[in-house]
Scaffold this motif. Structure first.
Motif, short mmCIF file in Angstrom:
data_model
loop_
_atom_site.label_atom_id
_atom_site.label_comp_id
_atom_site.label_asym_id
_atom_site.label_seq_id
_atom_site.Cartn_x
_atom_site.Cartn_y
_atom_site.Cartn_z
N TYR A 201 0.64 -1.26 0.05
CA TYR A 201 0.02 -0.01 0.03
C TYR A 201 0.66 1.27 0.14
O TYR A 201 0.40 2.28 -0.53
CB TYR A 201 -1.06 0.08 0.93
CG TYR A 201 -0.31 0.43 2.44
CD1 TYR A 201 -0.52 1.84 2.62
CD2 TYR A 201 0.08 -0.38 3.38
CE1 TYR A 201 -0.07 2.39 4.12
CE2 TYR A 201 0.43 0.07 4.65
CZ TYR A 201 0.52 1.39 4.57
OH TYR A 201 0.91 2.16 6.08
N PRO A 202 2.09 1.46 0.62
CA PRO A 202 2.86 2.66 0.68
C PRO A 202 3.20 3.26 -0.84
O PRO A 202 3.52 4.12 -1.07
CB PRO A 202 4.31 2.36 1.44
CG PRO A 202 3.67 1.17 2.21
CD PRO A 202 2.69 0.45 1.48
N TYR A 203 3.12 2.18 -1.99
CA TYR A 203 3.47 2.48 -3.24
C TYR A 203 2.26 3.08 -4.19
O TYR A 203 2.43 3.32 -5.12
CB TYR A 203 4.15 1.32 -3.79
CG TYR A 203 5.47 1.20 -3.61
CD1 TYR A 203 5.84 0.78 -2.36
CD2 TYR A 203 6.66 1.09 -4.72
CE1 TYR A 203 7.04 0.66 -2.01
CE2 TYR A 203 7.80 1.02 -4.29
CZ TYR A 203 8.14 0.65 -2.71
OH TYR A 203 9.35 0.48 -2.27
N CYS A 204 0.99 3.15 -3.43
CA CYS A 204 -0.24 3.26 -4.14
C CYS A 204 -0.59 4.74 -3.65
O CYS A 204 -0.32 5.37 -2.65
CB CYS A 204 -1.24 2.08 -3.68
SG CYS A 204 -0.53 0.51 -4.11
N HIS A 205 -1.80 5.05 -4.28
CA HIS A 205 -2.48 6.49 -3.91
C HIS A 205 -3.83 5.87 -4.42
O HIS A 205 -4.33 5.26 -5.10
CB HIS A 205 -1.87 7.46 -4.45
CG HIS A 205 -1.87 7.51 -5.83
ND1 HIS A 205 -1.47 8.79 -6.54
CD2 HIS A 205 -2.26 6.91 -6.83
CE1 HIS A 205 -1.74 8.91 -7.86
NE2 HIS A 205 -2.34 7.70 -8.23
N PHE A 206 -4.78 7.03 -4.08
CA PHE A 206 -6.13 7.36 -4.11
C PHE A 206 -6.70 5.70 -3.92
O PHE A 206 -7.33 5.29 -4.69
CB PHE A 206 -6.40 7.66 -5.77
CG PHE A 206 -6.26 8.98 -5.78
CD1 PHE A 206 -6.84 9.93 -4.98
CD2 PHE A 206 -5.13 9.37 -6.91
CE1 PHE A 206 -6.18 11.42 -5.35
CE2 PHE A 206 -4.75 10.48 -7.03
CZ PHE A 206 -5.63 11.59 -6.19
#
Length: 329
Positions: A201-206
């Protein structure tokens, strides 16, 4: 609002803006030089500041209108090194282009030293506004002048799909580099290295999607793993020769969506070794869905090498035989 106003291009494409930035401490990995990833972060920050300047901050676009600011192309040339604590002037200008459904910009980064601005990097950037499907309450309609740049998906072309042997899904851990039929198929007969990696998840957004900065981190890490696999790891060359890799150019294009906790297959392929000065390699990223590979991003990076002379200075060097042999596979 009159029809004349509605027909005008968005304010995002009507003016240039200039912003003062500084590179992040995290990017100062070797001495006080800033790596290519964080130069690209400066480009992203400049474009986001441009959105804010014209009254369209990314937060408002998302919270009020359900529109996600998505960087889908990032092509950056670095002319000179940035250092920790440098003050940077970032000029963002609209860029003419043939794709009417994208917001395109050029970004010029200048180092400010003793009152003098020196051009250090430039970039071309493409942005789209992806509609959010997970936000809960219905969003208010976005400004009409942004309609051409809105889309329901990041897919930019029908992905080419390759039938593959079945593999175990939802692998645990940070990733794998061997013993996987998909990795073997992706690299067979090529000067390539491949890596399977679970998207965290830390590499993701929205809420769900791997973002451009995540792909930049992926590109940096797959280079590191590739060099280690060839016996010329970054630490080994630092310890033995005081060499560091330098990046004059990188580019990444997102062509489909990669989602949190999917397995991302990243292939790093050396395409060209130019004399003994630089090499260019391609990164291709895929996710496996219904036992089919779906390409999600592609990009290239150009590397040279420099010898560290002291804490403030380095000089470019030619590849020696060991490094040249490793790169050519």
């Amino acid at each position: 609002m009159t029809s004349e106003l509605i027909s005008l291009p968005t304010p995002l494409l009507r003016e240039s803006t200039t912003h003062r930035l500084r590179p992040r401490f995290e990017g100062s990995n070797i001495c006080t030089w800033i790596g290519f990833k964080h130069v690209n972060y400066l480009v992203e920050e400049a474009v986001l500041a441009h959105f804010r300047h014209v009254g369209l901050p990314a937060r408002t676009l998302y919270e009020a209108h359900g529109l996600c600011v998505e960087f889908i192309d990032l092509d950056t040339r670095i002319r000179s090194a940035f250092h920790l604590d440098d003050e940077v002037s970032a000029e963002v200008s609209p860029a003419p282009h043939a794709d009417a459904d994208q917001l395109r910009f050029t970004v010029v980064l200048r180092r400010l030293v003793d009152g003098t601005a020196t051009r250090a990097a430039s970039s071309t950037v493409a942005v789209v506004l992806r509609g959010d499907e997970r936000g809960g309450a219905p969003a208010h309609p976005g400004p009409s002048h942004l309609a051409p740049y809105q889309r329901s998906h990041l897919r930019r072309q029908l992905p080419e799909r390759h039938p593959l042997p079945a593999i175990r899904r939802n692998s645990l851990g940070r990733g794998g580099v061997g013993g996987d039929a998909v990795l073997q198929e992706l690299t067979g007969g090529t000067n390539s290295f491949a890596w399977r990696w679970r998207i965290p998840y830390p590499y993701c957004h929205f809420t769900e999607r791997l973002q451009m900065s995540g792909y930049l981190r992926q590109l940096e890490e797959v280079v590191d793993l590739f060099l280690m696999s060839r016996g010329v790891s970054i630490k080994r060359l630092l310890d033995e020769q005081n060499y560091i890799p330098v990046v004059p150019r990188s580019n990444i294009s997102i062509i489909d969506e990669a989602l949190m906790e999917e397995d991302l297959y990243t292939v790093f392929t050396v395409e060209e070794v130019f004399k003994r000065v630089t090499y260019t390699a391609r990164m291709d990223c895929y996710v496996l869905r219904e036992e089919m590979l779906v390409p999600t991003a592609t990009g290239r990076i150009t590397h040279g090498y420099a010898e560290i002379r002291d804490r403030t200075d380095w000089a470019l060097v030619d590849f020696d035989d060991r490094l040249l042999t490793a790169l050519r596979g």
